[in-house]
Design a protein around this motif. Structure first.
Motif, PDB file in Angstrom:
ATOM      1  N   VAL A 240      -2.047  -6.300   0.211  1.00 41.61           N
ATOM      2  CA  VAL A 240      -2.419  -5.835  -1.127  1.00 41.61           C
ATOM      3  C   VAL A 240      -1.920  -4.402  -1.358  1.00 41.61           C
ATOM      4  O   VAL A 240      -1.659  -4.017  -2.494  1.00 41.61           O
ATOM      5  CB  VAL A 240      -3.939  -5.970  -1.368  1.00 41.61           C
ATOM      6  CG1 VAL A 240      -4.715  -4.935  -0.585  1.00 41.61           C
ATOM      7  CG2 VAL A 240      -4.261  -5.872  -2.849  1.00 41.61           C
ATOM      8  N   GLU A 241      -1.763  -3.618  -0.285  1.00 47.10           N
ATOM      9  CA  GLU A 241      -1.231  -2.264  -0.445  1.00 47.10           C
ATOM     10  C   GLU A 241       0.224  -2.284  -0.904  1.00 47.10           C
ATOM     11  O   GLU A 241       0.693  -1.341  -1.523  1.00 47.10           O
ATOM     12  CB  GLU A 241      -1.351  -1.465   0.856  1.00 47.10           C
ATOM     13  CG  GLU A 241      -2.706  -0.833   1.030  1.00 47.10           C
ATOM     14  CD  GLU A 241      -3.458  -1.459   2.183  1.00 47.10           C
ATOM     15  OE1 GLU A 241      -2.901  -2.370   2.830  1.00 47.10           O
ATOM     16  OE2 GLU A 241      -4.597  -1.052   2.414  1.00 47.10           O
TER      17      GLU A 241
ATOM     18  N   TYR B 216      -7.358 -10.338  -9.351  1.00 51.61           N
ATOM     19  CA  TYR B 216      -7.910  -9.101  -9.908  1.00 51.61           C
ATOM     20  C   TYR B 216      -9.232  -8.740  -9.217  1.00 51.61           C
ATOM     21  O   TYR B 216      -9.430  -7.607  -8.779  1.00 51.61           O
ATOM     22  CB  TYR B 216      -8.122  -9.243 -11.417  1.00 51.61           C
ATOM     23  CG  TYR B 216      -8.712  -8.009 -12.051  1.00 51.61           C
ATOM     24  CD1 TYR B 216      -7.910  -6.905 -12.337  1.00 51.61           C
ATOM     25  CD2 TYR B 216     -10.073  -7.932 -12.349  1.00 51.61           C
ATOM     26  CE1 TYR B 216      -8.450  -5.756 -12.913  1.00 51.61           C
ATOM     27  CE2 TYR B 216     -10.612  -6.790 -12.917  1.00 51.61           C
ATOM     28  CZ  TYR B 216      -9.792  -5.709 -13.200  1.00 51.61           C
ATOM     29  OH  TYR B 216     -10.327  -4.571 -13.755  1.00 51.61           O
TER      30      TYR B 216
ATOM     31  N   CYS C 209      -8.612  -7.668  -5.578  1.00 49.42           N
ATOM     32  CA  CYS C 209      -8.029  -6.319  -5.521  1.00 49.42           C
ATOM     33  C   CYS C 209      -9.083  -5.255  -5.827  1.00 49.42           C
ATOM     34  O   CYS C 209      -9.158  -4.230  -5.134  1.00 49.42           O
ATOM     35  CB  CYS C 209      -6.862  -6.190  -6.498  1.00 49.42           C
ATOM     36  SG  CYS C 209      -5.366  -7.053  -5.982  1.00 49.42           S
ATOM     37  N   GLN C 210      -9.888  -5.479  -6.868  1.00 49.94           N
ATOM     38  CA  GLN C 210     -10.935  -4.502  -7.221  1.00 49.94           C
ATOM     39  C   GLN C 210     -11.903  -4.306  -6.056  1.00 49.94           C
ATOM     40  O   GLN C 210     -12.244  -3.190  -5.700  1.00 49.94           O
ATOM     41  CB  GLN C 210     -11.698  -4.951  -8.467  1.00 49.94           C
ATOM     42  CG  GLN C 210     -10.877  -4.938  -9.736  1.00 49.94           C
ATOM     43  CD  GLN C 210     -10.327  -3.561 -10.050  1.00 49.94           C
ATOM     44  OE1 GLN C 210      -9.139  -3.325  -9.936  1.00 49.94           O
ATOM     45  NE2 GLN C 210     -11.178  -2.650 -10.425  1.00 49.94           N
TER      46      GLN C 210
ATOM     47  N   TYR D 270     -11.388  -4.928  -2.895  1.00 46.91           N
ATOM     48  CA  TYR D 270     -10.676  -4.297  -1.781  1.00 46.91           C
ATOM     49  C   TYR D 270     -10.537  -2.795  -1.995  1.00 46.91           C
ATOM     50  O   TYR D 270     -10.864  -1.999  -1.127  1.00 46.91           O
ATOM     51  CB  TYR D 270      -9.295  -4.939  -1.609  1.00 46.91           C
ATOM     52  CG  TYR D 270      -8.528  -4.336  -0.471  1.00 46.91           C
ATOM     53  CD1 TYR D 270      -8.698  -4.815   0.821  1.00 46.91           C
ATOM     54  CD2 TYR D 270      -7.645  -3.277  -0.664  1.00 46.91           C
ATOM     55  CE1 TYR D 270      -8.011  -4.252   1.885  1.00 46.91           C
ATOM     56  CE2 TYR D 270      -6.963  -2.704   0.393  1.00 46.91           C
ATOM     57  CZ  TYR D 270      -7.153  -3.192   1.659  1.00 46.91           C
ATOM     58  OH  TYR D 270      -6.478  -2.623   2.711  1.00 46.91           O
ATOM     59  N   TRP D 271     -10.044  -2.387  -3.172  1.00 48.66           N
ATOM     60  CA  TRP D 271      -9.789  -0.964  -3.426  1.00 48.66           C
ATOM     61  C   TRP D 271     -11.079  -0.163  -3.532  1.00 48.66           C
ATOM     62  O   TRP D 271     -11.135   0.985  -3.085  1.00 48.66           O
ATOM     63  CB  TRP D 271      -8.923  -0.784  -4.675  1.00 48.66           C
ATOM     64  CG  TRP D 271      -7.504  -1.220  -4.456  1.00 48.66           C
ATOM     65  CD1 TRP D 271      -6.878  -2.267  -5.055  1.00 48.66           C
ATOM     66  CD2 TRP D 271      -6.545  -0.652  -3.557  1.00 48.66           C
ATOM     67  NE1 TRP D 271      -5.589  -2.383  -4.580  1.00 48.66           N
ATOM     68  CE2 TRP D 271      -5.355  -1.402  -3.668  1.00 48.66           C
ATOM     69  CE3 TRP D 271      -6.583   0.425  -2.669  1.00 48.66           C
ATOM     70  CZ2 TRP D 271      -4.211  -1.101  -2.927  1.00 48.66           C
ATOM     71  CZ3 TRP D 271      -5.434   0.712  -1.930  1.00 48.66           C
ATOM     72  CH2 TRP D 271      -4.275  -0.044  -2.064  1.00 48.66           C
TER      73      TRP D 271
ATOM     74  N   GLN E 131      -3.492   1.984  -6.236  1.00 44.79           N
ATOM     75  CA  GLN E 131      -4.097   0.688  -6.523  1.00 44.79           C
ATOM     76  C   GLN E 131      -3.154  -0.206  -7.325  1.00 44.79           C
ATOM     77  O   GLN E 131      -2.254   0.269  -7.999  1.00 44.79           O
ATOM     78  CB  GLN E 131      -5.391   0.884  -7.298  1.00 44.79           C
ATOM     79  CG  GLN E 131      -6.459   1.555  -6.484  1.00 44.79           C
ATOM     80  CD  GLN E 131      -7.784   1.593  -7.221  1.00 44.79           C
ATOM     81  OE1 GLN E 131      -8.015   0.806  -8.130  1.00 44.79           O
ATOM     82  NE2 GLN E 131      -8.642   2.496  -6.823  1.00 44.79           N
ATOM     83  N   THR E 132      -3.418  -1.494  -7.243  1.00 44.96           N
ATOM     84  CA  THR E 132      -2.632  -2.480  -7.966  1.00 44.96           C
ATOM     85  C   THR E 132      -2.882  -2.343  -9.463  1.00 44.96           C
ATOM     86  O   THR E 132      -4.017  -2.227  -9.903  1.00 44.96           O
ATOM     87  CB  THR E 132      -3.021  -3.895  -7.506  1.00 44.96           C
ATOM     88  OG1 THR E 132      -2.908  -3.952  -6.079  1.00 44.96           O
ATOM     89  CG2 THR E 132      -2.146  -4.935  -8.139  1.00 44.96           C
TER      90      THR E 132
END
Length: 146
Positions: free
Chosen positions: A30-31, A75, A78-79, A81-82, A134-135
């Motif tokens: 994801v990074e 989405y 990712c949220q 994770y970050w 972040q993505t």
């Protein structure tokens, strides 16, 4: 999951004609995922782009609804994770350096083990962190990222 996964991977697989199994084609963390581009937020279409550090990939879902589900899940993942990563980086690490003023068995000479040098050796040091970017989700319908 609602907790930050240890590792979040995006894997591209392909099924070759007549086979029931899938073969891994590419895999990214994801990074490495810089951007999810839904192409057109005003039109239901199955195409979208995933932009990675080293590749731009056009993806085609089997339907617009499948694309919506995929983008919503991506989405949310990712949220989570970050946000978890930001929380874990908020903990500042302090390390104490061991004093280098042991008295080795060497020939007589001046010692650098004054109280002031010992104090300097025990001074805490902060690690500096450069947060990962972040993505970014662009051109996605607001219902998918809201």
């Amino acid at each position: 999951t609602n907790t930050r996964p240890h590792q979040l991977l995006i894997t591209k697989v392909k099924r070759f004609g007549g086979s029931s199994s899938f073969t891994r084609r590419s895999q990214w963390t994801v990074e490495q995922l810089r951007q999810v581009n839904g192409i057109n937020p005003n039109k239901d279409c199955p195409e979208f782009n995933l932009v990675f550090d080293n590749a731009v990939d056009l993806w085609l879902a089997s339907s617009s609804a499948e694309k919506c589900i995929f983008v919503q899940i991506l989405y949310h993942a990712c949220q989570t994770y970050w946000e978890g990563k930001a929380g874990s980086l908020g903990k500042v690490s302090h390390r104490r350096r061991a004093s280098h003023c042991a008295h080795p068995e060497v020939e007589a000479g001046p010692s650098d083990c004054s109280p002031s040098s010992a104090t300097r050796a025990l001074k805490p040091q902060q690690k500096s962190y450069i947060p990962a970017r972040q993505t970014e989700f662009i051109n996605c319908q607001s219902k998918l990222t809201g």
